[in-house]
Each structure stands twice: as structure tokens, then as C-alpha cells.
Design an enzyme around this catalytic site. Structure first.
Site: not given
Ligand code: HSE
Length: 428
Positions: A207, A15
Site C-alpha cells: 500500500k 468485497v
Molecule cells: N489484511 C489487511 C488488513 C486488509 O488487515 O488491514 C487487506 O489489505
């Protein structure tokens, strides 16, 4: 000349490199859109002399991210290291204390310390943003905090871990078992350093906890989430679910109830024809339901260099333009502490069990379900192998409590081998 917005970037992984590339490639475009140049003063990473896809010799180097966060020539500290404690937390705290704005892609940090960091930022009069932490390139934080700010939010749902969605769709498409596809994902570099963050549902749970905070005006409460990963899903479940018109997804659902906040991240069946059911591979999808808007479906890449850097730059551009919004869409001291509650709303469930080939076995199953108040909608029994047969049942809507009574009862019948599998069918 207008003062540039000067970035200090901590973390030069996928990133971080993506952000450096955008700042270099789109310098003119960023300046035209924000009215000021966006520049990079200094960077920091674990290793200085590494073969990177981009020249970083023009930026000052700091071995210590805390030193980077507090530099005079840094206006915005961009934290792209990851981890919910350690250097990420220390450097974000240091940046805020030094009066710097912070942009981070770190969902774990905010899921565990979001409330205190947001409060610290506000006390210091700086901005803390995290668009890239949720659903990669999808601008879902902006959608909730800005575009949908006039709505009371009823429900937020999402498939927000691309790795899990890749594993589940690949199992179905190639008819491969979980272990084989998990190893494929590993070879492809899709898994986090700790794979349990992905397949255990933790990354997606972080999230969802952040989205729930914005949606319902509550303090982030990751610890209260009902969390279940995809490790127990068998190819048989995926195929049987498909036979009955469903797909299995690692689905997050957050909604406010009279008793508290319901947050679930778990495998669910969704109709194969629904937008969530049709979501393939590493793509993410977030569904937001509000009182005025009805339903909004956002779909896009959930990870990767370009998409995640794009989200970081969305936050950077807000700062360049002088646009200020609270971390969770309202001042931190107005976010309510909230109790987490288990799913109370009834739902239909998919059940799979292995039934012994004995007279009256099916009758016992039906009777246990009936006694627990669980009504059968559809049922299928497949051919016998070694004196057992897989049996699938789709129930009518029932509560999780009634279902748990039925599951215990089924294990005690003496005609069901092992533990029955139960997966919620989500109305989407
Ligand atoms: N590992 C996560 C995914 C991406 O596979 O969506 C980063 O949050």
C-alpha cells in the site's frame, strides 16, 4: 435511455459480495448521481454453488475470469480475486487488451506490476483504478490524485494494516503476549490466508509503495522498501514504550530525499498523544504532508465488506460519470524510475537490552554508545531477575548507521545478554 455502465465482477468473497449489495441496494442513488444506471452483467468466482448472503442468479456466470473480462456486455472489469500473478494478472491484462476499464482492490498486483498495467491501460485508452487497494474505505487515492493535486508532497505516513494494529493495541490493552493475540486474530478471521502478508508488513508495504508512486511521481518500487514486521515486538516493549509516553505502531513512511526515495514499513514508536498513537484496533490512518496544505489526517476502516466495497464503488462511479484520471495521477510514461534509499534522516531510537548484573556493566553500555556517537536522552533500569535487568534507553537523534555500530558494539561488551532491540521513534 442513457446506456448503463455494465460491470463484470471477478471474485465473490467479502468485497465482491459487498459490491453486489451496493449495486442492488443503491441502484436509484447511483443512477441519480452518475446520470446512468450501474448494472452487473456477469460474475465469476472459484465456486458457483455456494451459500452466499445474496442472490446472484440474475447475473451470467463465467467460470473463467479471463472470459468474464472480455465479454461483450462488460464495460468495467472489477477484479476482486487477489494475488499478484495468476488469474488476477491474466484477467486484468485481458480486460485491458479487450478495451475494458478495470477497477481492482488488488494491492499486490499493482505493487508488482502497476507500471506495466498502467502503461497498457493508457495505450489502450482505458482507465485502471485501485482506490480499494489502499487503506480500505479511506478515499486516500482520490485525496492524493485529485484533492491534493496542487501540492508538492513532502511525506506520506500511514498505519495501513488493520490486523497488525489490532494485534499491537490488543497486546497493550489486555496485557497479552504476541503469540496469544496472533491466535486470537486468526480465530476472528482477521489474518490473510498467508499471515506473513499482514504481520510481516508486506500488505502494508504494498500500500505504501502505491501511495509513494502517486505522491512523488515515481514508478512503483516495492522491492526497494525497507520492510520489517511486528513478529519481534514483545509485550515488554509495548509496556515500556507506554511508560515513556509512546505507542508502538506498524508505520509506513515515504519521503523523497536528494539521494532517492525513502520507503520504510516497520514498527515505530509514536507519541501516545498523537493521532497515530491514539489509533485503536483495525482502523487505518494515513497522514499526508504537502507544501500548501500542511498536514492532512485521514482515518477510517481499513478492511471489511462495506468499507472496501464503498471504495470500489467510488472508482465505479467515476467511470459512470466519465471522469478520467491516470492510474498513478499522471501518465505512466512520465513516472520516473527511482532508486530506493535507506533512512538517512536522524531520529531518536528506543533501545531495550538485558544487562548482566556485574560491576561496570552500565558504564560499558554508556561507553559503547558514546564511542558510536549515540547520545543518551533518557535511561531506565528495572529490577533484577536472575542476575539480569532490563534496561531501556531513549537516544537523542542519531543516524541508523551510528546506531548499527552501537548495536554491534553492545553485543560485544560481554554484559548484554542476547540481541538488543532498537525501534525508531518517528516524529509525527
Ligand atoms: N489484511 C489487511 C488488513 C486488509 O488487515 O488491514 C487487506 O489489505
Amino acid at each position: 435511455m442513457t446506456q448503463p455502465l455494465r460491470l463484470g465482477i471477478a471474485g465473490l468473497g467479502t468485497v465482491g459480495i459487498g459490491v453486489v449489495k451496493i449495486v442492488k441496494k443503491h441502484a436509484a442513488l447511483l443512477e441519480a448521481r452518475s446520470g446512468r444506471p450501474v448494472t452487473i452483467s456477469a460474475v465469476s468466482a472459484r465456486t458457483k454453488n455456494k451459500n452466499r448472503d445474496i442472490d446472484i442468479s440474475g447475473f451470467a456466470w463465467e467460470a473463467d475470469p479471463v472470459a468474464l473480462a472480455t465479454r461483450e456486455d462488460v464495460d468495467v472489469f472489477v477484479e476482486l480475486m487477489g494475488g499478484h500473478d495468476g488469474p488476477a494478472k491474466a484477467s486484468v491484462e485481458a480486460a485491458i487488451a479487450a478495451g475494458k476499464h478495470v477497477v481492482t482492490a488488488n494491492k499486490a498486483l499493482l505493487a508488482h506490476h502497476g507500471q506495466e498495467l498502467a502503461a497498457a491501460a493508457e495505450a489502450k485508452g482505458v482507465i485502471l483504478r485501485f482506490e480499494a487497494a489502499v487503506a480500505g474505505g479511506i478515499p486516500v487515492i482520490k485525496a492524493l490524485t485529485e484533492g491534493l493535486a496542487g501540492n508538492e508532497i513532502d511525506r506520506v505516513m500511514g498505519v495501513m494494516n488493520g490486523t497488525c494494529n489490532y494485534i499491537l493495541t490488543r497486546m497493550y490493552d489486555a496485557d497479552l503476549p504476541y503469540d496469544v493475540v496472533f491466535e486470537e486474530a486468526n480465530q476472528l478471521g482477521y489474518l490473510e490466508a498467508d499471515p506473513n502478508l499482514d504481520v510481516g508488513g508486506i500488505d502494508a508495504g504494498h500500500k505504501l509503495a502505491l501511495l509513494a508512486s502517486i505522491a512523488f511521481g515515481t514508478q512503483v518500487n516495492f522491492d526497494a522498501m525497507e520492510l520489517e514486521g511486528i513478529q519481534r515486538i514483545q509485550i515488554a516493549d509495548i509496556e515500556h514504550a507506554a511508560d515513556m509516553g509512546y505507542r508502538i505502531k506498524l508505520l509506513g513512511v515515504a519521503q523523497m530525499t536528494g539521494r532517492g526515495l525513502e520507503q520504510r514499513m516497520s514498527p515505530c514508536l509514536v507519541p501516545a498523544s498523537s493521532p497515530l498513537g491514539q489509533l485503536e484496533g483495525g482502523t487505518n490512518m494515513v497522514v499526508i504532508e504537502g507544501d500548501s496544505i500542511g498536514q492532512v489526517v485521514l482515518r477510517g476502516p481499513g478492511a471489511g465488506e462495506g468499507p472496501t466495497a464503498s471504495a470500489v464503488m467510488g472508482d465505479v462511479m467515476d467511470l459512470a460519470r466519465g471522469f478520467a484520471v491516470s492510474t498513478f495521477g499522471q501518465p505512466a510514461d512520465t513516472l520516473r524510475p527511482v532508486r530506493g534509499v535507506k533512512a538517512t534522516k536522524s531520529a531518536p531510537y528506543y533501545l531495550r537490552m538485558t544487562l548482566l548484573d556485574k560491576p561496570g556493566a552500565m558504564a560499558k553500555v554508556a561507553s559503547v554508545l558514546g564511542d558510536a556517537g549515540v547520545s543518551i536522552d533518557r535511561m531506565r533500569q528495572y529490577g533484577h531477575e536472575d542476575k539480569t535487568a532490563p534496561v531501556l534507553i531513549v537516544t537523542h537523534k542519531t543516524t541508523r548507521d551510528s546506531l548499527d555500530v552501537a548495536l554491534t558494539g553492545l553485543e560485544e561488551t560481554g554484559v548484554v545478554e542476547g540481541h538488543p532491540v532498537a525501534i525508531r521513534i518517528e516524529e509525527v
